[in-house]
Design a protein around this motif. Sequence first.
Motif, short mmCIF file in Angstrom:
data_model
loop_
_atom_site.label_atom_id
_atom_site.label_comp_id
_atom_site.label_asym_id
_atom_site.label_seq_id
_atom_site.Cartn_x
_atom_site.Cartn_y
_atom_site.Cartn_z
N LEU A 1 0.82 -1.21 0.00
CA LEU A 1 0.00 0.00 0.00
C LEU A 1 0.86 1.26 0.00
CD1 LEU A 1 -2.70 1.53 0.40
CD2 LEU A 1 -2.49 1.04 2.85
N TRP A 2 1.91 1.27 0.82
CA TRP A 2 2.76 2.46 0.99
C TRP A 2 4.13 1.99 1.40
CZ3 TRP A 2 5.26 3.81 5.50
CH2 TRP A 2 5.81 5.08 5.57
N GLN A 3 5.17 2.67 0.88
CA GLN A 3 6.54 2.30 1.25
C GLN A 3 7.45 3.51 1.12
OE1 GLN A 3 8.18 -1.54 0.03
NE2 GLN A 3 10.01 -0.53 -0.77
N ILE A 4 8.38 3.66 2.06
CA ILE A 4 9.49 4.59 1.95
C ILE A 4 10.77 3.76 2.02
CG2 ILE A 4 10.72 6.51 3.02
CD1 ILE A 4 8.17 7.68 3.92
N ASP A 5 11.68 3.93 1.05
CA ASP A 5 12.85 3.07 0.99
C ASP A 5 14.08 3.85 0.51
OD1 ASP A 5 13.04 2.95 -1.99
OD2 ASP A 5 11.15 1.88 -1.82
N ASP A 6 15.20 3.14 0.42
CA ASP A 6 16.46 3.76 0.00
C ASP A 6 16.83 3.41 -1.43
OD1 ASP A 6 17.05 1.07 0.30
OD2 ASP A 6 18.99 1.41 1.28
N GLY A 7 15.83 3.00 -2.23
CA GLY A 7 16.12 2.54 -3.58
C GLY A 7 16.49 1.08 -3.62
N SER A 8 16.13 0.37 -2.55
CA SER A 8 16.30 -1.08 -2.48
C SER A 8 15.23 -1.60 -1.52
CB SER A 8 17.69 -1.46 -1.97
OG SER A 8 17.78 -1.28 -0.57
N GLU A 9 15.24 -2.90 -1.29
CA GLU A 9 14.33 -3.48 -0.31
C GLU A 9 15.02 -3.71 1.04
OE1 GLU A 9 10.61 -4.69 -2.11
OE2 GLU A 9 11.61 -2.79 -1.68
N ASP A 10 16.29 -3.28 1.17
CA ASP A 10 17.04 -3.54 2.39
C ASP A 10 16.68 -2.58 3.52
OD1 ASP A 10 18.39 -5.64 1.24
OD2 ASP A 10 20.05 -4.38 0.53
N ASP A 11 16.40 -1.33 3.18
CA ASP A 11 16.05 -0.32 4.18
C ASP A 11 14.73 0.31 3.77
OD1 ASP A 11 18.56 0.40 6.14
OD2 ASP A 11 19.23 -0.40 4.20
N ARG A 12 13.69 0.09 4.58
CA ARG A 12 12.36 0.57 4.18
C ARG A 12 11.38 0.53 5.35
NH1 ARG A 12 9.74 -4.49 0.71
NH2 ARG A 12 10.77 -6.17 1.86
N LEU A 13 10.34 1.36 5.21
CA LEU A 13 9.14 1.27 6.02
C LEU A 13 8.01 0.98 5.05
CD1 LEU A 13 10.80 4.16 6.90
CD2 LEU A 13 9.32 3.84 8.87
N ARG A 14 7.09 0.08 5.41
CA ARG A 14 6.04 -0.26 4.44
C ARG A 14 4.78 -0.75 5.14
NH1 ARG A 14 7.06 -6.34 2.13
NH2 ARG A 14 8.24 -7.15 3.90
N ILE A 15 3.67 -0.55 4.43
CA ILE A 15 2.38 -1.14 4.79
C ILE A 15 2.07 -2.14 3.70
CG2 ILE A 15 -0.06 -0.72 5.22
CD1 ILE A 15 0.74 2.21 5.85
N VAL A 16 1.85 -3.38 4.08
CA VAL A 16 1.68 -4.44 3.10
C VAL A 16 0.56 -5.39 3.51
CG1 VAL A 16 3.49 -5.81 4.22
CG2 VAL A 16 2.87 -6.29 1.83
N ARG A 17 -0.22 -5.81 2.55
CA ARG A 17 -1.19 -6.90 2.74
C ARG A 17 -0.50 -8.16 2.26
NH1 ARG A 17 -6.36 -8.17 -0.71
NH2 ARG A 17 -7.72 -9.26 0.76
N ASP A 18 -0.27 -9.10 3.17
CA ASP A 18 0.54 -10.27 2.82
C ASP A 18 -0.27 -11.35 2.13
OD1 ASP A 18 -0.83 -11.74 4.78
OD2 ASP A 18 0.75 -11.54 6.28
N ALA A 19 0.37 -12.45 1.81
CA ALA A 19 -0.27 -13.51 1.02
C ALA A 19 -1.46 -14.13 1.73
CB ALA A 19 0.76 -14.59 0.68
N SER A 20 -1.53 -14.00 3.05
CA SER A 20 -2.67 -14.54 3.80
C SER A 20 -3.80 -13.53 3.95
CB SER A 20 -2.20 -15.00 5.19
OG SER A 20 -1.80 -13.89 5.98
N GLY A 21 -3.57 -12.28 3.48
CA GLY A 21 -4.59 -11.24 3.58
C GLY A 21 -4.46 -10.36 4.80
N ASP A 22 -3.42 -10.57 5.63
CA ASP A 22 -3.21 -9.73 6.81
C ASP A 22 -2.53 -8.42 6.41
OD1 ASP A 22 -4.27 -11.78 8.25
OD2 ASP A 22 -2.58 -11.99 9.63
N LEU A 23 -2.97 -7.32 7.02
CA LEU A 23 -2.32 -6.02 6.80
C LEU A 23 -1.24 -5.84 7.87
CD1 LEU A 23 -2.75 -3.63 4.80
CD2 LEU A 23 -3.88 -2.45 6.68
N ARG A 24 -0.03 -5.46 7.42
CA ARG A 24 1.10 -5.35 8.33
C ARG A 24 1.83 -4.02 8.14
NH1 ARG A 24 2.92 -10.37 10.43
NH2 ARG A 24 1.71 -12.14 9.65
N PHE A 25 2.40 -3.51 9.22
CA PHE A 25 3.33 -2.38 9.16
C PHE A 25 4.69 -2.94 9.52
CE2 PHE A 25 5.33 1.35 11.43
CZ PHE A 25 5.70 2.00 10.26
N ILE A 26 5.65 -2.83 8.58
CA ILE A 26 6.96 -3.47 8.74
C ILE A 26 8.06 -2.44 8.52
CG2 ILE A 26 8.48 -5.31 7.92
CD1 ILE A 26 6.01 -6.73 6.80
#
Length: 445
Positions: free
Chosen positions: A329-354
Motif C-alpha cells: 500500500l505504501w513504502q518509503i525506501d532507500d532505492g532497495s528493499e534492504d532499508d524501508r518502512l512499508r504497509i503491506v497486505r501479505d499472502a494470507s490477507g493480513d495487513l502489516r506495518f513493517i
Amino acid sequence: MATYTGTADASGNWSIPVTTPLALGERSVRARQALNGVDFGALSSSFAMQVAVASPLTGTVSALHLDAAGGMWFRDGAWADQADTIDFARGSAATYFDAAGDLQSAADNVLRVDYGAGGGTAVGALLEGARTNRLINTSTFSSGWSGNGSTRTVIDDGAFDGNADALRVDILSNTGLNTFQQIGSFTIGQVVRASAWVKGAVGEQIYFLSDDKDGAQVLVTFTGEWQFISTPAYALTVTDVYFGFEIYNRAGGAALPTGITFDICYPQYEVAAFPSSYIESGGTAATRAADVLSIGPVGGLPFEGYDAAEISGVVAFRTAPGQSGNQVLWQIDDGSEDDRLRIVRDASGDLRFIVTVGGVEQCNLDLGAVADSTDGRIAFRAAAGSFAASLDGGAAVTDGAGTMPTVTTTRIGNSYAGEEWFGHVASATLYAAALADAELVEMAS
C-alpha cells in the motif's frame, strides 16, 4: 474560485456563511488556520466533508498530504497541483469509472481517480500492476467470437454506461459453448480468471467458463441489471482454452433451460489469481502497464520536511479484489528493499506495518486480516524503539525495540520490487512527528 471565511467551534464543527449559493460542481472547501502560516486542514468531497490534514488531537501539521479522492494535494508547506506533488507513470492507457458510473480511458501517465461502477463518490486512485487481456476484439465482438446453438447480435451502445457495444446472445439449444472465444499459447498449470459484465432477465441463469472443463465453470443468476461476474481461479490443464457462456452443465447435471437472452460487455481473460480493471483489445491481446506513483528523492529525502528520526501517517484505502503475494500500500525506501518502512497486505490477507534496516526486520506489526475489496484506514508511527499502528480505530499494535532506516523515496501503491497494491488509495497523510497511540487510533477511525 470564490473564497469564503468561516469559524470552527470547540467541537470542530465548521460554520462557513455564504452570501450566494455555491455553483453546481464546486466540490471542495479548504480550511485555513493560523498555525505558523501553514494551511491546517482540508474539507473535501461535496456534501460529505471531513477534516483530512491535521492530526485530530494535537493539531500537528502534516508534511505531506495526498488526497486523490478529494482532489487535494499538500506538499512543502503549501497546496499544490497533482503534477507538482507526485511523480506518476504508466506506459499505457487504462480504464476507470467516472462520477457518472461510465467507463472511461485515462491516457498514458494519467492517474486514474476511480468512482466504481456505481459512480457518485470517488473511491480513490486506482493503482494496479501490469496485466494482459488475452481475448481479442472485446469491444466489437468481431473476428474470434463464435458460438453453437445460439444467435449473436452486436448491439450498438448496449453497455450499461453507453460507451461500448454489447453482444446479445439468444440460446436456442444445449450444444455446449453457446458463445465463446478460443485462446491458445498458454502453459499448463497457469492460473487464469475470466470476467465480464452481463445482463439478463431476473432469475434466469447461464454457466460462465474459463475453459470447457468441470471446475472452470460458474453458475450465474441474472439480476435484471448489469452485473460484474468472474470465474474461480483455475489452473489450466491444457494450452488452448475457451472463454464462453453455455447452458450445458459440465459437472454432469441437467442443463439449464433454452430460450434465454442475455448481453455481454467488457469481457476479459487474464493469467492471474483475481480479475483487474477492464483492458480493451482489438485484433490482438492488449496489455495495461503498471501504475507507478512515487515522490523523491528530494534533496536526498523521501519528501520535504521528512524527519529521519520519526514519522507518522494515515492512509485510507480499498483492498484489491483478490489476493496473490504481497500487495504494498505504501513504502518509503532507500532505492532497495534492504532499508524501508512499508504497509503491506501479505499472502494470507493480513495487513502489516513493517520496518526493515539492512535487510533485518525491526518491527512487523500484524493488524489482522482485511477482506478483498474492503475500505479501511491505517495509522502508524515509527521512531527508534517506538513503533505502532492502528487499523480502523482498533487498539494500537506496538513494538518497543528496533532502529530506523535511512530512506530516500516515497512510493504509494507499489514497492521498489514492483509489488503492486492492485486496489485504491483514497488519501495518504504523513507527519514529521511521532504521534501518540491515542492519535493513531483516532486518525484510523
